[in-house]
Design a protein around this motif. Structure first.
Motif, PDB file in Angstrom:
ATOM      1  N   PRO A 130       5.649  54.038 -34.840  1.00  0.00           N
ATOM      2  CA  PRO A 130       4.974  53.900 -35.298  1.00  0.00           C
ATOM      3  C   PRO A 130       3.933  54.904 -34.044  1.00  0.00           C
ATOM      4  CG  PRO A 130       5.124  51.584 -35.884  1.00  0.00           C
ATOM      5  CD  PRO A 130       6.129  52.472 -35.068  1.00  0.00           C
ATOM      6  N   ILE A 131       3.204  55.652 -34.696  1.00  0.00           N
ATOM      7  CA  ILE A 131       2.194  57.021 -33.997  1.00  0.00           C
ATOM      8  C   ILE A 131       0.866  56.188 -34.054  1.00  0.00           C
ATOM      9  CG2 ILE A 131       1.244  58.300 -33.035  1.00  0.00           C
ATOM     10  CD1 ILE A 131       4.300  59.729 -33.664  1.00  0.00           C
ATOM     11  N   ILE A 132      -0.166  56.392 -33.035  1.00  0.00           N
ATOM     12  CA  ILE A 132      -1.596  55.032 -33.437  1.00  0.00           C
ATOM     13  C   ILE A 132      -2.548  56.731 -32.404  1.00  0.00           C
ATOM     14  CG2 ILE A 132      -4.037  54.206 -32.917  1.00  0.00           C
ATOM     15  CD1 ILE A 132      -1.519  52.069 -33.411  1.00  0.00           C
ATOM     16  N   SER A 133      -2.964  57.004 -32.797  1.00  0.00           N
ATOM     17  CA  SER A 133      -3.689  58.996 -32.656  1.00  0.00           C
ATOM     18  C   SER A 133      -5.510  57.988 -32.669  1.00  0.00           C
ATOM     19  CB  SER A 133      -3.760  60.048 -33.143  1.00  0.00           C
ATOM     20  OG  SER A 133      -4.638  60.068 -34.087  1.00  0.00           O
ATOM     21  N   ILE A 134      -6.171  58.278 -31.668  1.00  0.00           N
ATOM     22  CA  ILE A 134      -7.508  58.175 -31.182  1.00  0.00           C
ATOM     23  C   ILE A 134      -8.091  58.950 -30.869  1.00  0.00           C
ATOM     24  CG2 ILE A 134      -9.511  56.821 -29.914  1.00  0.00           C
ATOM     25  CD1 ILE A 134      -7.613  55.118 -31.164  1.00  0.00           C
ATOM     26  N   THR A 135      -9.236  59.480 -31.576  1.00  0.00           N
ATOM     27  CA  THR A 135      -9.654  61.484 -31.555  1.00  0.00           C
ATOM     28  C   THR A 135     -10.864  61.532 -30.980  1.00  0.00           C
ATOM     29  OG1 THR A 135      -7.701  62.221 -32.782  1.00  0.00           O
ATOM     30  CG2 THR A 135      -9.565  63.797 -32.433  1.00  0.00           C
ATOM     31  N   GLY A 136     -11.488  61.629 -30.226  1.00  0.00           N
ATOM     32  CA  GLY A 136     -12.444  61.473 -29.973  1.00  0.00           C
ATOM     33  C   GLY A 136     -13.177  62.768 -28.300  1.00  0.00           C
ATOM     34  N   SER A 137     -14.136  63.701 -29.358  1.00  0.00           N
ATOM     35  CA  SER A 137     -14.573  65.000 -27.868  1.00  0.00           C
ATOM     36  C   SER A 137     -15.280  64.190 -26.833  1.00  0.00           C
ATOM     37  CB  SER A 137     -15.824  65.674 -28.718  1.00  0.00           C
ATOM     38  OG  SER A 137     -17.341  64.455 -29.064  1.00  0.00           O
ATOM     39  N   LEU A 162       4.886  51.868 -30.158  1.00  0.00           N
ATOM     40  CA  LEU A 162       4.135  52.815 -30.542  1.00  0.00           C
ATOM     41  C   LEU A 162       4.097  53.772 -29.697  1.00  0.00           C
ATOM     42  CD1 LEU A 162       0.948  51.847 -30.122  1.00  0.00           C
ATOM     43  CD2 LEU A 162       1.644  50.417 -32.071  1.00  0.00           C
ATOM     44  N   LEU A 163       3.465  54.273 -30.241  1.00  0.00           N
ATOM     45  CA  LEU A 163       2.798  56.199 -29.340  1.00  0.00           C
ATOM     46  C   LEU A 163       1.346  55.587 -29.462  1.00  0.00           C
ATOM     47  CD1 LEU A 163       3.656  58.054 -27.293  1.00  0.00           C
ATOM     48  CD2 LEU A 163       3.233  59.410 -29.385  1.00  0.00           C
ATOM     49  N   PHE A 164       0.625  56.034 -28.338  1.00  0.00           N
ATOM     50  CA  PHE A 164      -0.916  55.420 -28.319  1.00  0.00           C
ATOM     51  C   PHE A 164      -1.526  56.906 -27.923  1.00  0.00           C
ATOM     52  CE2 PHE A 164      -4.560  54.364 -27.176  1.00  0.00           C
ATOM     53  CZ  PHE A 164      -5.770  53.558 -27.673  1.00  0.00           C
ATOM     54  N   TYR A 165      -2.242  57.942 -28.760  1.00  0.00           N
ATOM     55  CA  TYR A 165      -2.807  58.716 -28.248  1.00  0.00           C
ATOM     56  C   TYR A 165      -3.787  58.317 -27.941  1.00  0.00           C
ATOM     57  CZ  TYR A 165      -4.261  63.727 -28.204  1.00  0.00           C
ATOM     58  OH  TYR A 165      -4.951  64.890 -27.849  1.00  0.00           O
ATOM     59  N   GLU A 166      -4.449  59.379 -26.903  1.00  0.00           N
ATOM     60  CA  GLU A 166      -5.906  58.938 -26.972  1.00  0.00           C
ATOM     61  C   GLU A 166      -6.311  60.749 -26.104  1.00  0.00           C
ATOM     62  OE1 GLU A 166      -9.058  59.163 -23.886  1.00  0.00           O
ATOM     63  OE2 GLU A 166      -7.254  58.455 -23.002  1.00  0.00           O
ATOM     64  N   GLY A 167      -7.719  61.150 -26.933  1.00  0.00           N
ATOM     65  CA  GLY A 167      -7.963  62.494 -26.577  1.00  0.00           C
ATOM     66  C   GLY A 167      -8.502  63.560 -27.427  1.00  0.00           C
ATOM     67  N   LEU A 168      -8.648  64.799 -27.391  1.00  0.00           N
ATOM     68  CA  LEU A 168      -9.559  65.793 -28.387  1.00  0.00           C
ATOM     69  C   LEU A 168      -8.803  66.092 -29.420  1.00  0.00           C
ATOM     70  CD1 LEU A 168     -10.554  68.362 -25.746  1.00  0.00           C
ATOM     71  CD2 LEU A 168     -11.450  66.579 -26.685  1.00  0.00           C
ATOM     72  N   HIS A 169      -7.466  65.806 -29.673  1.00  0.00           N
ATOM     73  CA  HIS A 169      -6.628  66.706 -30.592  1.00  0.00           C
ATOM     74  C   HIS A 169      -5.605  65.836 -31.305  1.00  0.00           C
ATOM     75  CE1 HIS A 169      -8.123  70.145 -27.946  1.00  0.00           C
ATOM     76  NE2 HIS A 169      -8.207  70.081 -29.328  1.00  0.00           N
ATOM     77  N   ASP A 215       0.456  56.992 -37.799  1.00  0.00           N
ATOM     78  CA  ASP A 215       0.449  56.762 -39.087  1.00  0.00           C
ATOM     79  C   ASP A 215      -1.171  56.230 -39.646  1.00  0.00           C
ATOM     80  OD1 ASP A 215       3.411  55.986 -39.724  1.00  0.00           O
ATOM     81  OD2 ASP A 215       3.663  56.372 -37.103  1.00  0.00           O
ATOM     82  N   LEU A 216      -1.431  55.992 -37.797  1.00  0.00           N
ATOM     83  CA  LEU A 216      -3.152  54.800 -37.716  1.00  0.00           C
ATOM     84  C   LEU A 216      -4.113  56.574 -37.000  1.00  0.00           C
ATOM     85  CD1 LEU A 216      -5.236  52.758 -38.313  1.00  0.00           C
ATOM     86  CD2 LEU A 216      -4.377  52.429 -36.234  1.00  0.00           C
ATOM     87  N   ARG A 217      -4.915  56.900 -38.262  1.00  0.00           N
ATOM     88  CA  ARG A 217      -6.024  57.899 -37.301  1.00  0.00           C
ATOM     89  C   ARG A 217      -7.134  56.978 -37.252  1.00  0.00           C
ATOM     90  NH1 ARG A 217      -2.274  60.571 -40.740  1.00  0.00           N
ATOM     91  NH2 ARG A 217      -3.678  59.874 -42.288  1.00  0.00           N
ATOM     92  N   VAL A 218      -8.103  57.367 -35.850  1.00  0.00           N
ATOM     93  CA  VAL A 218      -9.022  56.531 -35.665  1.00  0.00           C
ATOM     94  C   VAL A 218      -9.702  57.665 -35.033  1.00  0.00           C
ATOM     95  CG1 VAL A 218     -10.431  54.788 -34.639  1.00  0.00           C
ATOM     96  CG2 VAL A 218      -8.308  54.265 -35.166  1.00  0.00           C
ATOM     97  N   GLY A 219     -10.861  57.785 -35.477  1.00  0.00           N
ATOM     98  CA  GLY A 219     -12.066  59.019 -34.821  1.00  0.00           C
ATOM     99  C   GLY A 219     -13.370  57.982 -34.704  1.00  0.00           C
TER     100      GLY A 219
END
Length: 293
Positions: free
Chosen positions: A6-13, A127-134, A149-153
């Motif tokens: 699984p991959i969770i990505s947190i996206t925010g400017s 799991l992979l946890f990404y936090e960033g712009l993109h 798998d889970l995209r959070v804005g």
């Protein structure tokens, strides 16, 4: 090949508050025994600090006044997509770190504003946890969003975002208000074209709306506190979301649309705990089932 990891990505400017969101996820991971591999979006910028200054000066000399960290020219979108794809299939991939300050740089014997060498992620993470712009960006050549798998804005209303950025860059980085304002203006085309569209692809958006006057963010003396804000939580797909439970647990909350909850800003951590804990547990159950299969 199917995605087993699984991959969770947190996206925010910049200045949106994604770091505090990451801390909430870390609490969930610790409590539920989830071993996460962390990736910061800054590590996939194309240029280090000195190189970025030179690239900006070169762009300015060519008459390009919109070159920014928000756009594809300043980022390694293809390598970020490759990391997401590879991790989803194999549970590994290549990462590096961007060293923001002297404290982060000292253990590596490097200068602040540089990257560490590329290295492989540790084996056997959950799991992979990404936090960033993109974390949900899509262009003509890459589609990073489809690998998560889970995209959070995390999206403060624009005036609040500017207030936060102005205060952070002036207080912690020593920039003048004029310099920060110039950065905001320079980034605007890339913000519109590459950052905003991601929030239509995210599964859950958290938008903080101040209940105090931020009409002119460039003269605001303080950042509105959580208690001076309301939190808008939008679910892309409301099916399976236990809204009565969330409304009962989040005091003074209400639904403004069939897929949207509004609650006091100070409830953000609790709301994330309630919403994402079952989602993470389902991802872990799916991972175990696919690994066995």
């Amino acid at each position: 090949m199917s995605r087993k990891h699984p991959i969770i990505s947190i996206t925010g400017s910049s200045g949106a508050g994604t770091t505090s969101v990451m801390r909430t996820f870390q609490q969930i991971f610790r409590r539920e025994g989830v071993d996460a591999a962390y990736v910061e979006g800054d590590s996939f910028h194309r240029y280090d600090r000195a190189e970025m200054k030179a690239a900006m000066a070169d762009a300015h000399a060519r008459g390009d006044h919109t070159f920014s960290h928000f756009g594809p020219e300043a980022n390694l979108f293809d390598q970020l997509e490759e990391l997401f794809r590879t991790y989803g299939e194999t549970g590994t991939g290549k990462i590096r770190r961007y060293l923001h300050d002297e404290g982060e740089a000292a253990p590596y014997g490097q200068q602040a504003g540089t990257f560490t060498p590329w290295e492989s992620l540790p084996d056997d993470t959950d799991l992979l946890f990404y936090e960033g712009l993109h974390g949900a960006v899509v262009t003509d050549t890459v589609d990073i969003a489809r690998h998560a798998d889970l995209r959070v804005g995390v999206v403060p209303v624009i005036n609040l975002e500017w207030v936060q950025k102005l205060h952070r860059d002036k207080v912690t980085r020593g920039y003048t208000a004029e310099a920060v304002t110039e950065t905001i203006l320079r980034r605007m085309p890339d913000y519109v074209n590459y950052v905003c569209p991601q929030f239509s692809r995210t599964d859950v958006n958290f938008q903080r709306v101040p209940t105090v006057d931020t009409s002119n963010p460039f003269i605001a003396r303080t950042i509105p506190t959580a208690d001076e804000s309301m939190l808008i939580i939008r679910f892309r797909d409301p099916h399976g979301i236990d809204f009565p439970y969330l409304l009962a647990m989040l005091h003074n909350s209400f639904m403004s649309r069939p897929n949207t909850i509004v609650c006091p800003g100070g409830k953000m951590d609790l709301a994330m705990q309630l919403i994402f804990t079952p989602m993470i547990l389902r991802l872990m159950e799916r991972r175990r089932a696919e690994l066995v299969a």
